[in-house]
Design a protein around this motif. Structure first.
Motif, PDB file in Angstrom:
ATOM      1  N   GLU A  71      -3.471  -1.621  26.427  1.00  0.00           N
ATOM      2  CA  GLU A  71      -3.045  -0.229  26.405  1.00  0.00           C
ATOM      3  C   GLU A  71      -2.420   0.172  25.071  1.00  0.00           C
ATOM      4  O   GLU A  71      -2.005   1.313  24.888  1.00  0.00           O
ATOM      5  CB  GLU A  71      -2.042   0.036  27.549  1.00  0.00           C
ATOM      6  N   ILE A  72      -2.328  -0.761  24.143  1.00  0.00           N
ATOM      7  CA  ILE A  72      -1.682  -0.501  22.858  1.00  0.00           C
ATOM      8  C   ILE A  72      -2.739  -0.127  21.822  1.00  0.00           C
ATOM      9  O   ILE A  72      -3.755  -0.805  21.685  1.00  0.00           O
ATOM     10  CB  ILE A  72      -0.890  -1.742  22.378  1.00  0.00           C
ATOM     11  N   LYS A  73      -2.484   0.947  21.098  1.00  0.00           N
ATOM     12  CA  LYS A  73      -3.401   1.381  20.051  1.00  0.00           C
ATOM     13  C   LYS A  73      -2.717   1.305  18.694  1.00  0.00           C
ATOM     14  O   LYS A  73      -1.591   1.772  18.536  1.00  0.00           O
ATOM     15  CB  LYS A  73      -3.891   2.814  20.307  1.00  0.00           C
ATOM     16  N   ASP A  74      -3.413   0.703  17.751  1.00  0.00           N
ATOM     17  CA  ASP A  74      -2.895   0.567  16.391  1.00  0.00           C
ATOM     18  C   ASP A  74      -3.831   1.302  15.441  1.00  0.00           C
ATOM     19  O   ASP A  74      -5.008   0.956  15.333  1.00  0.00           O
ATOM     20  CB  ASP A  74      -2.807  -0.920  16.013  1.00  0.00           C
ATOM     21  N   GLN A  75      -3.323   2.335  14.770  1.00  0.00           N
ATOM     22  CA  GLN A  75      -4.169   3.150  13.888  1.00  0.00           C
ATOM     23  C   GLN A  75      -4.014   2.739  12.437  1.00  0.00           C
ATOM     24  O   GLN A  75      -2.915   2.609  11.931  1.00  0.00           O
ATOM     25  CB  GLN A  75      -3.805   4.634  14.040  1.00  0.00           C
ATOM     26  N   LYS A  76      -5.158   2.509  11.784  1.00  0.00           N
ATOM     27  CA  LYS A  76      -5.184   2.188  10.360  1.00  0.00           C
ATOM     28  C   LYS A  76      -6.071   3.204   9.657  1.00  0.00           C
ATOM     29  O   LYS A  76      -7.023   3.726  10.245  1.00  0.00           O
ATOM     30  CB  LYS A  76      -5.726   0.772  10.124  1.00  0.00           C
ATOM     31  N   VAL A  77      -5.768   3.481   8.401  1.00  0.00           N
ATOM     32  CA  VAL A  77      -6.515   4.476   7.641  1.00  0.00           C
ATOM     33  C   VAL A  77      -7.023   3.856   6.343  1.00  0.00           C
ATOM     34  O   VAL A  77      -6.269   3.192   5.619  1.00  0.00           O
ATOM     35  CB  VAL A  77      -5.640   5.707   7.310  1.00  0.00           C
ATOM     36  N   LEU A  78      -8.319   4.066   6.062  1.00  0.00           N
ATOM     37  CA  LEU A  78      -8.938   3.555   4.841  1.00  0.00           C
ATOM     38  C   LEU A  78      -9.482   4.711   4.013  1.00  0.00           C
ATOM     39  O   LEU A  78     -10.004   5.684   4.562  1.00  0.00           O
ATOM     40  CB  LEU A  78     -10.084   2.594   5.178  1.00  0.00           C
ATOM     41  N   PHE A  79      -9.361   4.579   2.674  1.00  0.00           N
ATOM     42  CA  PHE A  79      -9.874   5.579   1.745  1.00  0.00           C
ATOM     43  C   PHE A  79     -10.872   4.924   0.797  1.00  0.00           C
ATOM     44  O   PHE A  79     -10.936   3.695   0.705  1.00  0.00           O
ATOM     45  CB  PHE A  79      -8.739   6.172   0.901  1.00  0.00           C
TER      46      PHE A  79
END
Length: 252
Positions: A71-79
């Motif tokens: 149920e855990i969401k980990d958001q990462k962002v790439l450019f």
């Protein structure tokens, strides 16, 4: 097709409608069979808060990766398209870059020329006269010939199996073909090895899926705003009723 290496992740790709750098990433994800959502931003309007949160500099492409662990969401962002492509290579079961570190470095060096070609193409958009446009087109034609001689080995490999060259160069080749259609100037010979390669990849079903509904009209507006030889030819070309159909035939 489902890729087991990435099935626990959700992807959101953020783009401007005609951004070639996003198109590279979308093409790669289509080819790898990675499920993703695509969201477009209008570069000429105020950026929405959610976009500013993930891209403070206001640039695309942005790949938002949400990893799900129960149920855990980990958001990462790439450019940056090159960074995102390498990430996709690393998480995929169908890797498209060499595993050996040295070979991968040489591969990157050779493909740096694609970025140089894209920069030269950008300079073509703003040439004010037909004479200046013709001179710039000749320089690009020579650069493409030099590029071809440097990557013959990669062309041979990727003719059957799409790789980084395929993803990185497809949007560049596509815009060249559109400009050729609009201006009646040949820049990329269809008889050359790289010309045949270009025609093959931009007519592929996976590349076609990266072309959004408003792509042709948005590109025409972008060209027209340049107040250049290309804008004059674009306005003349788009005066016909079926001009979008003519351009879309390039990928048929």
């Amino acid at each position: 097709m489902e890729n087991s290496a990435v099935k626990e992740k959700e992807y959101l790709l953020v783009s401007f409608s005609i951004c070639p750098y996003v198109q590279k990433v979308a093409f790669c994800m289509q080819q790898l069979g990675v499920d993703y959502k695509l969201r477009y931003i209008n570069p000429y309007k105020e950026k929405p808060d959610w976009f500013v949160d993930v891209s403070p500099a206001g640039k695309v492409p942005v790949l938002v990766v949400v990893e799900k662990d129960n149920e855990i969401k980990d958001q990462k962002v790439l450019f940056e398209s090159s960074v995102i492509l390498e990430y996709l290579n690393d998480v995929s079961n169908n890797r498209f870059m060499p595993d050996d570190s040295y070979e991968k470095a040489i591969y990157r060096i050779k493909l740096k020329s694609v970025e140089s070609l894209q920069s030269q193409l950008g300079g073509l958009f703003s040439q004010e006269s037909e004479g200046l446009f013709s001179e710039k087109a000749d320089l690009i034609r020579c650069s493409i010939n030099d590029f071809e001689s440097n990557i013959v080995d990669i062309l041979s490999d990727e003719k059957e199996n799409a790789g980084l060259l395929t993803f990185a160069s497809a949007p560049f080749f596509f815009v060249i073909r559109l400009i050729e259609q609009i201006t009646d100037y040949e820049i990329l010979s269809s008889k050359s090895l790289i010309g045949k390669f270009a025609n093959q990849i931009i007519s592929s079903d996976t590349f076609k899926q990266t072309i959004c509904e408003s792509y042709y009209s948005d590109l025409a507006s972008f060209f027209s705003a340049k107040k250049s030889f290309l804008s004059e030819r674009t306005e003349r070309f788009t005066a016909s009723d079926n001009w979008e159909k003519q351009l879309s035939l390039l990928v048929e």
